[in-house]
Design a protein around this motif. Sequence first.
Motif, PDB file in Angstrom:
ATOM      1  N   ARG A  76       0.846  -1.181   0.000  1.00  0.00           N
ATOM      2  CA  ARG A  76       0.000   0.000   0.000  1.00  0.00           C
ATOM      3  C   ARG A  76       0.885   1.235   0.000  1.00  0.00           C
ATOM      4  O   ARG A  76       1.883   1.307   0.709  1.00  0.00           O
ATOM      5  CB  ARG A  76      -0.899   0.008   1.231  1.00  0.00           C
ATOM      6  CG  ARG A  76      -1.906   1.132   1.224  1.00  0.00           C
ATOM      7  CD  ARG A  76      -2.661   1.205   2.530  1.00  0.00           C
ATOM      8  NE  ARG A  76      -3.442   0.015   2.793  1.00  0.00           N
ATOM      9  CZ  ARG A  76      -4.675  -0.182   2.337  1.00  0.00           C
ATOM     10  NH1 ARG A  76      -5.236   0.737   1.612  1.00  0.00           N
ATOM     11  NH2 ARG A  76      -5.327  -1.276   2.624  1.00  0.00           N
ATOM     12  N   LEU A  80      -3.374   4.985   0.396  1.00  0.00           N
ATOM     13  CA  LEU A  80      -4.494   5.104  -0.533  1.00  0.00           C
ATOM     14  C   LEU A  80      -4.478   4.078  -1.634  1.00  0.00           C
ATOM     15  O   LEU A  80      -5.514   3.554  -2.020  1.00  0.00           O
ATOM     16  CB  LEU A  80      -4.471   6.491  -1.193  1.00  0.00           C
ATOM     17  CG  LEU A  80      -4.673   7.695  -0.304  1.00  0.00           C
ATOM     18  CD1 LEU A  80      -4.434   8.949  -1.120  1.00  0.00           C
ATOM     19  CD2 LEU A  80      -6.064   7.691   0.269  1.00  0.00           C
ATOM     20  N   HIS A  81      -3.298   3.817  -2.149  1.00  0.00           N
ATOM     21  CA  HIS A  81      -3.211   3.031  -3.372  1.00  0.00           C
ATOM     22  C   HIS A  81      -2.492   1.713  -3.138  1.00  0.00           C
ATOM     23  O   HIS A  81      -1.739   1.565  -2.200  1.00  0.00           O
ATOM     24  CB  HIS A  81      -2.450   3.812  -4.449  1.00  0.00           C
ATOM     25  CG  HIS A  81      -2.892   5.215  -4.562  1.00  0.00           C
ATOM     26  ND1 HIS A  81      -4.144   5.568  -5.021  1.00  0.00           N
ATOM     27  CD2 HIS A  81      -2.278   6.374  -4.243  1.00  0.00           C
ATOM     28  CE1 HIS A  81      -4.262   6.875  -5.000  1.00  0.00           C
ATOM     29  NE2 HIS A  81      -3.151   7.397  -4.537  1.00  0.00           N
ATOM     30  N   ARG A 114     -15.159  -1.708 -10.690  1.00  0.00           N
ATOM     31  CA  ARG A 114     -14.192  -1.477  -9.602  1.00  0.00           C
ATOM     32  C   ARG A 114     -13.765  -0.016  -9.586  1.00  0.00           C
ATOM     33  O   ARG A 114     -13.559   0.574  -8.537  1.00  0.00           O
ATOM     34  CB  ARG A 114     -12.984  -2.393  -9.804  1.00  0.00           C
ATOM     35  CG  ARG A 114     -13.289  -3.854  -9.502  1.00  0.00           C
ATOM     36  CD  ARG A 114     -12.152  -4.754  -9.955  1.00  0.00           C
ATOM     37  NE  ARG A 114     -12.436  -6.152  -9.601  1.00  0.00           N
ATOM     38  CZ  ARG A 114     -11.820  -7.192 -10.152  1.00  0.00           C
ATOM     39  NH1 ARG A 114     -10.899  -6.991 -11.065  1.00  0.00           N
ATOM     40  NH2 ARG A 114     -12.130  -8.414  -9.781  1.00  0.00           N
ATOM     41  N   ARG A 115     -13.592   0.551 -10.743  1.00  0.00           N
ATOM     42  CA  ARG A 115     -13.204   1.959 -10.869  1.00  0.00           C
ATOM     43  C   ARG A 115     -14.262   2.847 -10.225  1.00  0.00           C
ATOM     44  O   ARG A 115     -13.978   3.745  -9.453  1.00  0.00           O
ATOM     45  CB  ARG A 115     -13.098   2.313 -12.365  1.00  0.00           C
ATOM     46  CG  ARG A 115     -11.709   2.688 -12.847  1.00  0.00           C
ATOM     47  CD  ARG A 115     -11.198   3.911 -12.180  1.00  0.00           C
ATOM     48  NE  ARG A 115      -9.834   3.702 -11.705  1.00  0.00           N
ATOM     49  CZ  ARG A 115      -9.222   4.526 -10.871  1.00  0.00           C
ATOM     50  NH1 ARG A 115      -9.836   5.604 -10.436  1.00  0.00           N
ATOM     51  NH2 ARG A 115      -8.015   4.277 -10.461  1.00  0.00           N
ATOM     52  N   ARG A 117     -16.356   2.115  -8.030  1.00  0.00           N
ATOM     53  CA  ARG A 117     -16.348   1.931  -6.587  1.00  0.00           C
ATOM     54  C   ARG A 117     -15.310   2.845  -5.944  1.00  0.00           C
ATOM     55  O   ARG A 117     -15.421   3.237  -4.791  1.00  0.00           O
ATOM     56  CB  ARG A 117     -16.043   0.466  -6.254  1.00  0.00           C
ATOM     57  CG  ARG A 117     -16.864  -0.079  -5.096  1.00  0.00           C
ATOM     58  CD  ARG A 117     -16.630  -1.578  -4.975  1.00  0.00           C
ATOM     59  NE  ARG A 117     -17.051  -2.307  -6.182  1.00  0.00           N
ATOM     60  CZ  ARG A 117     -16.448  -3.402  -6.631  1.00  0.00           C
ATOM     61  NH1 ARG A 117     -15.400  -3.879  -6.015  1.00  0.00           N
ATOM     62  NH2 ARG A 117     -16.893  -4.023  -7.708  1.00  0.00           N
ATOM     63  N   HIS A 118     -14.278   3.188  -6.696  1.00  0.00           N
ATOM     64  CA  HIS A 118     -13.254   4.090  -6.178  1.00  0.00           C
ATOM     65  C   HIS A 118     -13.624   5.538  -6.430  1.00  0.00           C
ATOM     66  O   HIS A 118     -12.850   6.439  -6.201  1.00  0.00           O
ATOM     67  CB  HIS A 118     -11.895   3.769  -6.807  1.00  0.00           C
ATOM     68  CG  HIS A 118     -11.205   2.645  -6.129  1.00  0.00           C
ATOM     69  ND1 HIS A 118     -10.033   2.803  -5.433  1.00  0.00           N
ATOM     70  CD2 HIS A 118     -11.539   1.345  -6.015  1.00  0.00           C
ATOM     71  CE1 HIS A 118      -9.668   1.637  -4.933  1.00  0.00           C
ATOM     72  NE2 HIS A 118     -10.554   0.739  -5.270  1.00  0.00           N
ATOM     73  N   ARG A 133      -3.905   2.468 -10.665  1.00  0.00           N
ATOM     74  CA  ARG A 133      -5.086   2.178 -11.484  1.00  0.00           C
ATOM     75  C   ARG A 133      -5.056   0.736 -11.962  1.00  0.00           C
ATOM     76  O   ARG A 133      -6.091   0.073 -12.030  1.00  0.00           O
ATOM     77  CB  ARG A 133      -5.137   3.118 -12.686  1.00  0.00           C
ATOM     78  CG  ARG A 133      -5.320   4.567 -12.313  1.00  0.00           C
ATOM     79  CD  ARG A 133      -5.267   5.410 -13.566  1.00  0.00           C
ATOM     80  NE  ARG A 133      -5.218   6.833 -13.248  1.00  0.00           N
ATOM     81  CZ  ARG A 133      -4.986   7.758 -14.164  1.00  0.00           C
ATOM     82  NH1 ARG A 133      -4.767   7.409 -15.409  1.00  0.00           N
ATOM     83  NH2 ARG A 133      -4.956   9.025 -13.816  1.00  0.00           N
ATOM     84  N   VAL A 136      -6.309  -1.365  -9.240  1.00  0.00           N
ATOM     85  CA  VAL A 136      -7.765  -1.270  -9.110  1.00  0.00           C
ATOM     86  C   VAL A 136      -8.449  -2.123 -10.174  1.00  0.00           C
ATOM     87  O   VAL A 136      -9.373  -2.885  -9.890  1.00  0.00           O
ATOM     88  CB  VAL A 136      -8.224   0.196  -9.231  1.00  0.00           C
ATOM     89  CG1 VAL A 136      -9.746   0.267  -9.338  1.00  0.00           C
ATOM     90  CG2 VAL A 136      -7.744   0.992  -8.039  1.00  0.00           C
ATOM     91  N   ASP A 141      -5.492  -6.299  -4.015  1.00  0.00           N
ATOM     92  CA  ASP A 141      -5.244  -5.613  -2.758  1.00  0.00           C
ATOM     93  C   ASP A 141      -4.273  -6.465  -1.942  1.00  0.00           C
ATOM     94  O   ASP A 141      -3.751  -7.457  -2.427  1.00  0.00           O
ATOM     95  CB  ASP A 141      -6.537  -5.335  -1.999  1.00  0.00           C
ATOM     96  CG  ASP A 141      -7.268  -6.620  -1.665  1.00  0.00           C
ATOM     97  OD1 ASP A 141      -6.652  -7.698  -1.813  1.00  0.00           O
ATOM     98  OD2 ASP A 141      -8.434  -6.560  -1.272  1.00  0.00           O
TER      99      ASP A 141
END
Length: 211
Positions: A76, A80-81, A114-115, A117-118, A133, A136, A141
Amino acid sequence: MTVPDRAWLARPVLEVARGLLGAQLTTSLADGVVTVRLTEVEAYGGSEDPGSHAARGRTARNAVMFDRGGLLYVYRHLGLHHCVNVVTGAEGSASAVLLRAGEVVHGHGTARARRRRHGVSRADVDLARGPARLAVALGVDLGLGGADLLDEAGPARLTLGAPVEEASTGPRVGVAGMGGDGAVFPWRLWLPGEPTVSAYRPAPQRRGGRS
DNA sequence: GAAACGATTTGCT
DNA sequence: GCAAATCGTTTCT
């Protein structure tokens, strides 16, 4: 289209990185199956590479980097990412290849969902353009960290395309020079002309750097 | 135990 | 174009 074996992934990290260009990564998760064709990668050496997470030795976070090639290293970033790496080399070597960008070739619907959802919607070409990206789009994850790409029953699989004839190279993104003299290893590789390759941003100068 | 920082992305000025 | 967002890991006191 072939499936790599452990020996293929145990080769020097630069060779593996080059081989990953044009390869396809597929994740099979509860909410769908997505396949991405890799168009941009970055090689990271082991303990000798100052830009590598393994530069300061083995820790709880990067332990999987020291494991056998073919495993997935996920971390991570900035809280955030997520960023996705393929571990390379034999067990004990900490090299890995960061997957920076790709083209969604299967599962557009799932990737778009999924995008959304972000919180941000994007054009198809931008679905996997950039490390976070890409994560995502593939639904990667921390739970996929350590997954074995060679495990047929696993959630993530890798298939190789035809070897690329031509690959562009350049300095890595977000990693200031190596060797202190501004000597930079051109360890970022991408497929020329691909619209899915992320825009290059120069690494921020580390404190003490001159202009 | 506390503090600093990061292989980025997005949104606002 | 610039700065915020946000949290686990690592490092320092």
